[in-house]
Design a protein around this motif. Structure first.
Motif, PDB file in Angstrom:
ATOM      1  N   PRO A  66       0.784  -1.242   0.000  1.00  0.00           N
ATOM      2  CA  PRO A  66       0.000   0.000   0.000  1.00  0.00           C
ATOM      3  C   PRO A  66       0.807   1.279   0.000  1.00  0.00           C
ATOM      4  O   PRO A  66       0.233   2.348  -0.239  1.00  0.00           O
ATOM      5  CB  PRO A  66      -0.832  -0.131   1.287  1.00  0.00           C
ATOM      6  N   TRP A  67       2.104   1.238   0.233  1.00  0.00           N
ATOM      7  CA  TRP A  67       2.883   2.478   0.181  1.00  0.00           C
ATOM      8  C   TRP A  67       3.361   2.787  -1.237  1.00  0.00           C
ATOM      9  O   TRP A  67       3.755   3.914  -1.524  1.00  0.00           O
ATOM     10  CB  TRP A  67       4.081   2.413   1.130  1.00  0.00           C
ATOM     11  N   LEU A  68       3.328   1.789  -2.109  1.00  0.00           N
ATOM     12  CA  LEU A  68       3.812   1.982  -3.482  1.00  0.00           C
ATOM     13  C   LEU A  68       2.682   2.091  -4.491  1.00  0.00           C
ATOM     14  O   LEU A  68       2.574   3.074  -5.222  1.00  0.00           O
ATOM     15  CB  LEU A  68       4.735   0.826  -3.866  1.00  0.00           C
ATOM     16  N   TRP A  69       1.840   1.070  -4.523  1.00  0.00           N
ATOM     17  CA  TRP A  69       0.816   1.013  -5.571  1.00  0.00           C
ATOM     18  C   TRP A  69      -0.435   1.769  -5.168  1.00  0.00           C
ATOM     19  O   TRP A  69      -0.941   1.601  -4.060  1.00  0.00           O
ATOM     20  CB  TRP A  69       0.441  -0.431  -5.879  1.00  0.00           C
ATOM     21  N   GLU A  70      -0.956   2.554  -6.092  1.00  0.00           N
ATOM     22  CA  GLU A  70      -2.231   3.251  -5.875  1.00  0.00           C
ATOM     23  C   GLU A  70      -3.396   2.553  -6.545  1.00  0.00           C
ATOM     24  O   GLU A  70      -4.500   2.519  -6.005  1.00  0.00           O
ATOM     25  CB  GLU A  70      -2.151   4.692  -6.424  1.00  0.00           C
ATOM     26  N   PHE A  71      -3.144   2.012  -7.751  1.00  0.00           N
ATOM     27  CA  PHE A  71      -4.257   1.556  -8.575  1.00  0.00           C
ATOM     28  C   PHE A  71      -4.000   0.147  -9.110  1.00  0.00           C
ATOM     29  O   PHE A  71      -2.980  -0.082  -9.761  1.00  0.00           O
ATOM     30  CB  PHE A  71      -4.472   2.511  -9.753  1.00  0.00           C
ATOM     31  N   PRO A  72      -4.909  -0.801  -8.859  1.00  0.00           N
ATOM     32  CA  PRO A  72      -4.792  -2.124  -9.468  1.00  0.00           C
ATOM     33  C   PRO A  72      -5.118  -2.029 -10.963  1.00  0.00           C
ATOM     34  O   PRO A  72      -6.072  -1.359 -11.353  1.00  0.00           O
ATOM     35  CB  PRO A  72      -5.855  -2.955  -8.740  1.00  0.00           C
ATOM     36  N   THR A  73      -4.334  -2.686 -11.790  1.00  0.00           N
ATOM     37  CA  THR A  73      -4.557  -2.615 -13.239  1.00  0.00           C
ATOM     38  C   THR A  73      -4.628  -3.990 -13.886  1.00  0.00           C
ATOM     39  O   THR A  73      -4.618  -4.101 -15.100  1.00  0.00           O
ATOM     40  CB  THR A  73      -3.446  -1.802 -13.915  1.00  0.00           C
ATOM     41  N   VAL A  74      -4.657  -5.029 -13.085  1.00  0.00           N
ATOM     42  CA  VAL A  74      -4.858  -6.379 -13.611  1.00  0.00           C
ATOM     43  C   VAL A  74      -5.996  -6.952 -12.779  1.00  0.00           C
ATOM     44  O   VAL A  74      -5.881  -7.023 -11.564  1.00  0.00           O
ATOM     45  CB  VAL A  74      -3.585  -7.246 -13.425  1.00  0.00           C
ATOM     46  N   SER A  75      -7.160  -7.189 -13.360  1.00  0.00           N
ATOM     47  CA  SER A  75      -7.477  -7.645 -14.704  1.00  0.00           C
ATOM     48  C   SER A  75      -7.343  -6.528 -15.758  1.00  0.00           C
ATOM     49  O   SER A  75      -7.642  -5.366 -15.487  1.00  0.00           O
ATOM     50  CB  SER A  75      -8.913  -8.150 -14.762  1.00  0.00           C
ATOM     51  N   MET A  76      -6.927  -6.971 -16.945  1.00  0.00           N
ATOM     52  CA  MET A  76      -6.761  -6.008 -18.023  1.00  0.00           C
ATOM     53  C   MET A  76      -8.106  -5.447 -18.458  1.00  0.00           C
ATOM     54  O   MET A  76      -9.116  -6.132 -18.454  1.00  0.00           O
ATOM     55  CB  MET A  76      -6.034  -6.669 -19.189  1.00  0.00           C
ATOM     56  N   GLY A  77      -8.071  -4.193 -18.824  1.00  0.00           N
ATOM     57  CA  GLY A  77      -9.277  -3.480 -19.223  1.00  0.00           C
ATOM     58  C   GLY A  77      -9.813  -2.582 -18.129  1.00  0.00           C
ATOM     59  O   GLY A  77     -10.446  -1.554 -18.405  1.00  0.00           O
ATOM     60  N   LEU A  78      -9.551  -2.951 -16.855  1.00  0.00           N
ATOM     61  CA  LEU A  78     -10.063  -2.137 -15.762  1.00  0.00           C
ATOM     62  C   LEU A  78      -9.233  -0.872 -15.572  1.00  0.00           C
ATOM     63  O   LEU A  78      -9.745   0.149 -15.114  1.00  0.00           O
ATOM     64  CB  LEU A  78     -10.085  -2.955 -14.471  1.00  0.00           C
ATOM     65  N   GLY A  79      -7.945  -0.936 -15.915  1.00  0.00           N
ATOM     66  CA  GLY A  79      -7.093   0.248 -15.794  1.00  0.00           C
ATOM     67  C   GLY A  79      -7.574   1.421 -16.632  1.00  0.00           C
ATOM     68  O   GLY A  79      -7.761   2.527 -16.109  1.00  0.00           O
ATOM     69  N   PRO A  80      -7.765   1.227 -17.943  1.00  0.00           N
ATOM     70  CA  PRO A  80      -8.219   2.364 -18.760  1.00  0.00           C
ATOM     71  C   PRO A  80      -9.578   2.901 -18.349  1.00  0.00           C
ATOM     72  O   PRO A  80      -9.792   4.118 -18.330  1.00  0.00           O
ATOM     73  CB  PRO A  80      -8.245   1.792 -20.187  1.00  0.00           C
ATOM     74  N   LEU A  81     -10.503   2.009 -18.007  1.00  0.00           N
ATOM     75  CA  LEU A  81     -11.828   2.466 -17.574  1.00  0.00           C
ATOM     76  C   LEU A  81     -11.711   3.282 -16.293  1.00  0.00           C
ATOM     77  O   LEU A  81     -12.272   4.377 -16.172  1.00  0.00           O
ATOM     78  CB  LEU A  81     -12.742   1.260 -17.356  1.00  0.00           C
ATOM     79  N   SER A  82     -10.955   2.772 -15.332  1.00  0.00           N
ATOM     80  CA  SER A  82     -10.804   3.479 -14.056  1.00  0.00           C
ATOM     81  C   SER A  82     -10.072   4.798 -14.242  1.00  0.00           C
ATOM     82  O   SER A  82     -10.384   5.786 -13.564  1.00  0.00           O
ATOM     83  CB  SER A  82     -10.048   2.600 -13.063  1.00  0.00           C
ATOM     84  N   ALA A  83      -9.086   4.832 -15.128  1.00  0.00           N
ATOM     85  CA  ALA A  83      -8.334   6.070 -15.348  1.00  0.00           C
ATOM     86  C   ALA A  83      -9.243   7.181 -15.854  1.00  0.00           C
ATOM     87  O   ALA A  83      -9.122   8.345 -15.437  1.00  0.00           O
ATOM     88  CB  ALA A  83      -7.197   5.816 -16.330  1.00  0.00           C
ATOM     89  N   ILE A  84     -10.146   6.845 -16.764  1.00  0.00           N
ATOM     90  CA  ILE A  84     -11.076   7.853 -17.290  1.00  0.00           C
ATOM     91  C   ILE A  84     -11.943   8.409 -16.171  1.00  0.00           C
ATOM     92  O   ILE A  84     -12.101   9.635 -16.021  1.00  0.00           O
ATOM     93  CB  ILE A  84     -11.932   7.256 -18.419  1.00  0.00           C
ATOM     94  N   TYR A  85     -12.500   7.526 -15.365  1.00  0.00           N
ATOM     95  CA  TYR A  85     -13.388   8.002 -14.306  1.00  0.00           C
ATOM     96  C   TYR A  85     -12.618   8.664 -13.170  1.00  0.00           C
ATOM     97  O   TYR A  85     -13.162   9.523 -12.464  1.00  0.00           O
ATOM     98  CB  TYR A  85     -14.273   6.860 -13.803  1.00  0.00           C
ATOM     99  N   GLN A  86     -11.340   8.304 -12.992  1.00  0.00           N
ATOM    100  CA  GLN A  86     -10.520   9.012 -12.012  1.00  0.00           C
ATOM    101  C   GLN A  86     -10.293  10.448 -12.471  1.00  0.00           C
ATOM    102  O   GLN A  86     -10.405  11.400 -11.682  1.00  0.00           O
ATOM    103  CB  GLN A  86      -9.175   8.306 -11.825  1.00  0.00           C
TER     104      GLN A  86
END
Length: 900
Positions: free
Chosen positions: A191-211
């Motif tokens: 939790p001190w390094l990673w902010e956003f889970p990006t695997v499963s693939m496809g969730l990263g781009p969707l979450s980035a837009i809404y972020q």
């Protein structure tokens, strides 16, 4: 607003103009028509000319595509500030350590990926050196969505920076010992390094837009100025096939999210082979993003190609690049100069003549190494153009070679995603290529060494100075020290204690009424984030429209058709409600952004997302897992819940299993409240635990899932029972006994315990009456507000016993001394109440709505599934008959009496 579809002059500068005078004449003609007849006439003539060209078979890029060249030519690239040679050495160390980490871990069989970061190294390094703002920068810094398979490269950079140790690198993908590194970006695990889970693939781009969208929401609502924050999403070209990857492109363009940049690593390979073997993924993505309204920057070719483009006086090279499919580009990567001369250049006489001017080394340099994504100057130019572009989000299509610098055994090979290690000889070749000062003697017993220039080396000092100038380390997750939110006034919750009297109220409406009171709270009201996917009226939320407003960055540019009504449709730039249209995935992405704002922005928000229960977990359970990984907090509300409650809607709407799916998520606290006062108690406790003063040992990083129903029923007053709030929160309390319900059972009457959750408790209460009046049986009724929390507590008790600690599960404590067998019933499949069966000491049986739903009245559906009051009576008699406490014939008589 800048037109993202417009072809900029710089895009054409990459191509030599063999007759500039003729070009100028055409441009002057267009200008003359525009001036004389207006832009509409000019546009008409251009369309007709393009149609004529297409009809004549002239090879032109599609209207949404540009040629297969760089958007920013070499001559227009800005100078890269800083020391390029130093950055080259830093990147070399990171490439080496990323490959070493995975290779060293391969002996444990834990997997890992080498080739992805090898292709994307400069995409990350350029950003870390010049663009990605850390947490000490203005606002909240940047938000980085790192491509999951590139995680070894991020760990390697953190190692060089002194944030990770060699021991931690050696424990990549081995976390059980407590000093390891997770496989991918997992905030819950690191939790001190990673902010956003990006695997499963496809969730990263969707979450980035809404972020990016939520950042604007915070600014427009006056919660926090996030204008200095930029969202970067690093994606693979193969990942773009996931439907979530492109689901919200139009939203990003429509709301002009120029605080968002997608960087798509176009190495032309997915997991098993080429992304578009017979086509061109870059061109396809360009058209898709341009069509959606994005600004598109193509960074395809390195500077070695400049000479070739200068020699292309006929356009033959550009035509050939547009023709060659991706799989053949991959083949060129692995073949010698003679093959490329014949297959690529030999396809056109003009190209064959050009090839005569090129040495074999030049051809190999271009086709084997020179890609835009491998040159810091070209990546810097693209990033600078992206952050300076206003009015639309930007996508950078950066062409790379998967496995770049790893040697001939890796580069562009179809299997390189599954290849987990390099041989010692391959490492030595890589060392020589990267010019690293690693000696042969450093390979002890055939083990590849990690490389580090030293904590006080020029490389490390430079890296840290660059990060300090940009606001500190990145990526980084930081939970800001914020005071717990004050508890809302007790009045909002206590108002449900007296019940609804003669008024019928559905628990969905009870929840909405509670929220209406809570958003008025002076201290915490503005923190609520109501989220709904175009079903607010279904859930009775339209009364919130005029008071809270629906968020729109444009405000309300029209007069709503219902403006003269009390509950008119009000949009506002500072609106509080996120009404997303028909997208559960988008609404969940909203929820994730809001639920983690306490860490991302240091601003605690209280999201509640209300949805058709059937279309929540079933559709978006992957995002709910992501939510748990990202340590999100908030309330998910499955409305119109149950398999028989949503009358008439049928199979596709009938939810009989969402609590089963929810029970698989360790971060989800799942409740199925029966009454309005239970809803109030659960929400109050959720606010305390997630946002207030959590009890010692309580994990605040949880989220609540409440099922609420649309069936209007009388809401009883809260019983005056000791410990009732504790029972509601822990999952079980006795609502009444036969005697307290006004029933006078015969002396020595057989007794049974009826456990009901949600709307099913009403059937149990009716069955209680029938059992007493018609069969002489005394029944006590219990409200099981959370089967899964009872199970979770029991599992913890079992674990305590294994440690030698004496602890009784709460469900056993609650039922201790209760006479007779237990019959549990819910509007869900039997698997839901059966979660606790093994910890109930009494004889156990259950009823549930197993199977597909159907369209009919509530009464008919309940009879169909065998969960209505009469079915409960028959099941209760069967249990008692099996114990010899009623006559065996009573079961048959009851079935006949009730027509079962």
């Amino acid at each position: 607003m800048t037109d993202p579809n417009a072809i900029q002059p710089s895009e054409l500068d990459q191509l030599p103009d063999r007759d500039p005078e003729e070009t100028a004449e055409w441009q002057a003609s267009l200008d003359a028509v525009t001036e004389a007849a207006g832009p509409h006439r000019a546009a008409y003539l251009m369309r007709r000319t393009l149609e004529r060209a297409e009809g004549a078979g002239i090879a032109l890029p599609k209207l949404l595509e540009t040629d297969y060249v760089n958007s920013i030519p070499t001559a227009a690239e800005p100078a890269v500030p800083g020391d390029e040679a130093m950055e080259q050495r830093i990147t070399a160390w990171n490439r080496w350590n990323a490959a070493a980490m995975v290779t060293r871990g391969s002996k444990y069989g834990v997997g890992g990926h080498i080739a992805t970061f090898a292709s994307a190294a400069w995409l990350y390094e350029t950003g870390f050196n010049h663009f990605f703002k850390g947490k000490e920068a203005d606002g909240s810094g940047d938000q980085l969505y790192i491509q999951g398979h590139a995680s070894p490269g991020i760990y390697a950079r953190a190692f060089l920076d002194g944030r990770l140790t060699e021991e931690q690198l050696d424990n990549f993908r081995r976390e059980a010992g407590g000093n390891g590194l997770p496989s991918y970006p997992h905030p819950r695990r690191l939790p001190w390094l990673w902010e956003f889970p990006t695997v499963s693939m496809g969730l990263g781009p969707l979450s980035a837009i809404y972020q990016a969208r939520f950042n604007r929401y915070l600014t427009n609502r006056g919660i926090k100025d996030t204008s200095a924050s930029h969202v970067w999403a690093f994606l693979g070209d193969g990942e773009m096939d996931e439907p979530e990857s492109t689901a919200a492109l139009a939203l990003a363009a429509r709301e002009e999210l120029d605080n968002l940049t997608f960087v798509i690593n176009c190495n032309l390979q997915r997991l098993d082979g080429p992304v578009r073997a017979n086509f061109k993924i870059v061109q396809e993505l360009e058209a898709q993003f341009r069509g959606a309204g994005w600004n598109v920057i193509k960074t395809l070719w390195g500077t070695a190609w400049d000479e070739l483009f200068q020699l292309d006086t006929t356009g033959a090279l550009v035509r050939r690049l547009r023709q060659v499919p991706d799989a053949q580009i991959q083949t060129y990567q692995t073949r010698d100069a003679a093959y490329i001369r014949q297959d690529f250049f030999g396809a056109d006489p003009a190209l064959a003549e050009m090839a005569k001017l090129l040495s074999d080394d030049k051809i190999l340099e271009c086709f084997h190494f020179s890609r835009g994504g491998h040159e810091s100057r070209k990546v810097y130019a693209a990033y600078k153009a992206a952050v300076e572009h206003k009015g639309a989000p930007t996508v950078i299509l950066a062409q790379t070679v998967k496995g770049h610098t790893l040697g001939e055994g890796f580069a562009s090979k179809n299997a390189n995603h599954q290849m987990k290690k390099l041989t010692v000889d391959e490492f030595k070749n890589m060392r020589d290529l990267l010019e690293l000062p690693i000696k042969d003697s450093d390979f002890v017993d055939g083990v590849v060494p990690y490389g580090h220039p030293g904590a006080d080396s020029p490389e490390v000092r430079y890296l840290q100075e660059r990060r300090a100038a940009l606001g500190g380390p990145a990526p980084a997750r930081r939970v800001h020290p914020v005071a717990p939110l004050p508890a809302p006034a007790e009045k909002a919750f206590a108002s449900f204690d007296k019940g609804s009297g003669s008024q019928n109220v559905a628990t969905t409406m009870a929840f909405v009424r509670l929220v209406k009171d809570l958003v008025r709270d002076k201290e915490t009201g503005k923190r609520w984030v109501p989220i709904v996917p175009d079903e607010a009226r279904t859930f009775g939320m339209e009364s919130l429209f005029p008071s809270l407003g629906i968020y729109s960055p444009k405000g309300q540019t029209y007069e709503p058709v219902d403006r003269d009504q009390l509950m008119y449709y009000k949009e506002a730039q500072n609106g509080q409600i996120l009404n997303e249209g028909i997208t559960e995935a988008g609404s969940m992405a909203d929820f994730i952004a809001a639920s983690t704002s306490y860490a991302t922005h240091g601003e605690t928000m209280i999201p509640f997302y209300i949805f058709y229960s059937m279309f929540g977990w079933q559709r978006t359970a992957d995002q709910m897992w992501q939510l748990g990984d990202q340590l999100g907090r908030g309330f998910l509300v499955g409305a119109t819940a149950g398999r028989t409650t949503l009358t008439g809607e049928g199979l596709q709407h009938a939810d009989g299993h969402s609590p089963v799916i929810a029970a698989t998520n360790p971060a989800a606290l799942t409740y199925d409240p029966a009454f309005a006062y239970e809803v109030a108690v659960i929400v109050k406790d959720g606010l305390r635990r997630m946002y207030g003063e959590a009890a010692p040992g309580e994990d605040q990083n949880v989220f609540y899932y409440l099922t609420v129903y649309n069936e209007p029923l009388p809401q009883p007053a809260k019983p005056s029972v000791d410990g009732i709030d504790e029972g509601i929160v822990k999952g079980l309390y006795r609502f009444n006994t036969a005697e307290s319900a006004g029933i006078t059972p015969p002396a020595n009457a057989p007794r049974i315990q009826l456990l009901g959750s949600g709307t099913a408790i009403h059937w149990a209460l009716k069955a209680q009456q029938l059992l007493a009046e018609e069969w002489g049986v005394a029944a006590d009724v219990w409200s099981a507000t959370s089967w899964s929390e009872l199970r979770r507590d029991a599992l913890e008790a079992d674990e305590a016993l294994l440690r030698g600690e004496e602890r009784m599960p709460f469900v056993r404590q609650a039922l201790q001394g209760a006479e007779g067998p237990v019959l549990a019933v819910s509007d869900y499949m039997r698997q839901v109440p059966d979660q606790i069966a093994q910890w109930v000491e009494q004889d156990w049986s259950s009823l549930g709505a197993d199977g597909f739903g159907l369209s009919d009245t509530r009464e008919a559906a309940r009879r169909h599934f065998g969960v209505d009051a009469e079915s409960i009576v028959v099941a209760a008699l069967a249990q008692l008959a099996g114990r010899g406490e009623v006559k065996a014939t009573a079961v048959k008589e009851a079935r006949a009496k009730y027509g079962l």
